[in-house]
Design a protein around this motif. Structure first.
Motif, short mmCIF file in Angstrom:
data_model
loop_
_atom_site.label_atom_id
_atom_site.label_comp_id
_atom_site.label_asym_id
_atom_site.label_seq_id
_atom_site.Cartn_x
_atom_site.Cartn_y
_atom_site.Cartn_z
N UNK A 1 0.83 -1.21 0.00
CA UNK A 1 0.00 0.00 0.00
C UNK A 1 0.86 1.26 0.00
N UNK A 2 1.97 1.23 0.73
CA UNK A 2 2.84 2.40 0.84
C UNK A 2 3.39 2.83 -0.51
N UNK A 3 3.80 1.87 -1.32
CA UNK A 3 4.40 2.19 -2.62
C UNK A 3 3.35 2.33 -3.71
N UNK A 4 2.27 1.57 -3.60
CA UNK A 4 1.28 1.55 -4.68
C UNK A 4 0.18 2.58 -4.58
N UNK A 5 -0.26 2.89 -3.36
CA UNK A 5 -1.39 3.81 -3.20
C UNK A 5 -0.88 5.24 -3.08
N UNK A 6 -1.21 6.07 -4.06
CA UNK A 6 -0.65 7.42 -4.16
C UNK A 6 -1.69 8.50 -3.87
N UNK A 7 -1.17 9.63 -3.38
CA UNK A 7 -2.01 10.81 -3.16
C UNK A 7 -2.22 11.49 -4.51
N UNK A 8 -3.15 10.96 -5.28
CA UNK A 8 -3.34 11.42 -6.65
C UNK A 8 -3.89 12.85 -6.73
N UNK A 9 -4.70 13.25 -5.75
CA UNK A 9 -5.22 14.62 -5.74
C UNK A 9 -4.07 15.61 -5.63
N UNK A 10 -3.10 15.31 -4.77
CA UNK A 10 -1.91 16.15 -4.60
C UNK A 10 -1.07 16.14 -5.87
N UNK A 11 -0.96 14.96 -6.51
CA UNK A 11 -0.18 14.83 -7.75
C UNK A 11 -0.81 15.64 -8.88
N UNK A 12 -2.14 15.62 -8.94
CA UNK A 12 -2.84 16.40 -9.97
C UNK A 12 -2.58 17.89 -9.77
N UNK A 13 -2.62 18.34 -8.52
CA UNK A 13 -2.34 19.74 -8.21
C UNK A 13 -0.92 20.13 -8.63
N UNK A 14 0.05 19.26 -8.33
CA UNK A 14 1.44 19.52 -8.70
C UNK A 14 1.59 19.60 -10.23
N UNK A 15 0.93 18.68 -10.94
CA UNK A 15 1.02 18.65 -12.40
C UNK A 15 0.51 19.94 -13.01
N UNK A 16 -0.65 20.37 -12.55
CA UNK A 16 -1.27 21.58 -13.10
C UNK A 16 -0.45 22.82 -12.73
N UNK A 17 0.10 22.82 -11.53
CA UNK A 17 0.82 24.00 -11.04
C UNK A 17 2.19 24.17 -11.68
N UNK A 18 2.91 23.06 -11.95
CA UNK A 18 4.31 23.16 -12.34
C UNK A 18 4.68 22.52 -13.67
N UNK A 19 3.88 21.57 -14.17
CA UNK A 19 4.24 20.86 -15.41
C UNK A 19 3.18 21.14 -16.48
N UNK A 20 3.23 20.39 -17.57
CA UNK A 20 2.18 20.49 -18.57
C UNK A 20 0.89 19.96 -17.96
N UNK A 21 -0.18 20.77 -17.94
CA UNK A 21 -1.43 20.32 -17.29
C UNK A 21 -1.93 18.96 -17.79
N UNK A 22 -1.58 18.60 -19.04
CA UNK A 22 -2.02 17.31 -19.56
C UNK A 22 -1.45 16.15 -18.76
N UNK A 23 -0.29 16.38 -18.12
CA UNK A 23 0.32 15.30 -17.34
C UNK A 23 -0.54 14.91 -16.15
N UNK A 24 -1.50 15.77 -15.78
CA UNK A 24 -2.39 15.46 -14.65
C UNK A 24 -3.32 14.29 -14.97
N UNK A 25 -3.46 13.96 -16.27
CA UNK A 25 -4.29 12.81 -16.66
C UNK A 25 -3.68 11.52 -16.10
#
Length: 319
Positions: free
Chosen positions: A268-292
């Motif tokens: 669970x530690x390695x596989x289950x990710x905080x995807x909401x946080x990852x989506x926020x990071x993607x939109x804020x700092x990378x190409x927003x498409x990467x949030x998909x």
């Protein structure tokens, strides 16, 4: 009773399916346009509240004296660092751009994302150590806090992000998401005993709160995919790569954990990710498409979680 049993066994897929259907209903029914505009900011405001409550209720059950690092924490963290290093090397060495860069960024976000705050909820439901998972959730978030300011400016120089600015901003987010509910839970557990007893007496409260938050997150993910300005082929590639990464991370985590008799927790530690946080990071700092990428990862990780919970419930019934 069969319906109730089905809902209990498959709470997560039902929550995701409901979130997707509700969004599509509002998005493609012109008569509901006004209602959709009304509810959109409300849903955005409610989601952080649900995540806060999930952690607060979970932390109310934690034995704070047992929060300490253990051996498998180190090896799971090392694996994450190695994969991020390899992905960074590929991006920089081959100077990826366009769709290839978006695809790799989406892949990276599924790895660099910290352990999900709800991983402790699932682990507890599966009979694992709540304290070990809670400890790793903190460690994982701080790994992400350190990696993001180092990696992102190299990937997207146009992001104009300095190490300390990003470090402080992300640390602030982690403080609100993790530290505040833990401090509040500590106060309730040690000083407000009557309230604490009422909270812990409600079986699976944090699990069902998490299902509610998952409903909202899934609706937001479907919205991002529907409005993504790119080809179906790229979206499909991102989704399938997300599935591969999800299976690999769960499998490697469980493999690491079996050396320390904590297979479930490490998986669970390695596989289950905080995807909401990852989506926020993607939109804020990378190409927003990467949030998909992390958006699709929500689906895959919760299908795995649902299968694990179904198997656990089946074993409990048989015994």
């Amino acid at each position: 009773m069969d319906i109730v049993r089905f809902l209990k066994d498959w709470t997560l897929p039902v929550a995701m399916g409901t979130g997707a259907v509700i969004y599509l209903l509002f998005a493609f029914t012109p008569q509901l346009d006004e209602a959709a505009r009304f509810f959109d900011p409300i849903m955005a405001a409610i989601l952080p509240l649900f995540m806060f409550l999930v952690l607060f209720v979970t932390f109310c059950k934690v034995d704070f004296r047992k929060l300490r690092p253990v051996a498998w924490h180190f090896w799971v963290g090392v694996f994450q660092l190695i994969i991020i290093g390899l992905l960074m090397a590929v991006i920089l060495q081959f100077r990826l751009a366009g769709d290839k860069l978006v695809l790799t960024e989406a892949l990276m976000m599924c790895v660099i994302a910290p352990c999900a705050t709800a991983a402790a909820v699932v682990t507890q439901k599966l009979g694992g150590s709540l304290e070990q998972m809670t400890t790793y959730t903190f460690l994982s978030n701080f790994i992400t806090v350190l990696l993001v300011p180092v990696c992102f400016p190299l990937i997207e120089p146009s992001a104009h992000i300095t190490f300390w600015a990003a470090f402080i901003k992300i640390l602030y987010e982690v403080f609100l998401v993790l530290i505040v509910p833990m401090l509040l839970a500590y106060v309730v557990k040690h000083y407000l005993h009557r309230l604490h007893q009422k909270i812990v007496a409600v079986k699976d409260l944090s699990y069902y709160l998490w299902a509610c938050s998952l409903l909202i997150v899934t609706g937001t993910t479907v919205k991002n995919i529907v409005h993504a300005q790119t080809s179906v082929w790229l979206l499909t590639a991102i989704a399938l790569l997300g599935l591969v990464v999800c299976v690999v991370q769960f499998s490697v985590g469980r493999y690491i954990g079996h050396f320390f008799q904590h297979t479930q927790e490490a998986g669970q530690a390695l596989g289950q990710k905080n995807t909401a946080f990852a989506i926020w990071l993607s939109v804020a700092y990378l190409n927003p498409l990467s949030s998909v990428g992390p958006g699709c990862y929500i689906l895959w990780q919760n299908i795995i979680n649902s299968i694990e919970i179904w198997q656990k419930n089946k074993e409990s019934v048989n015994h």
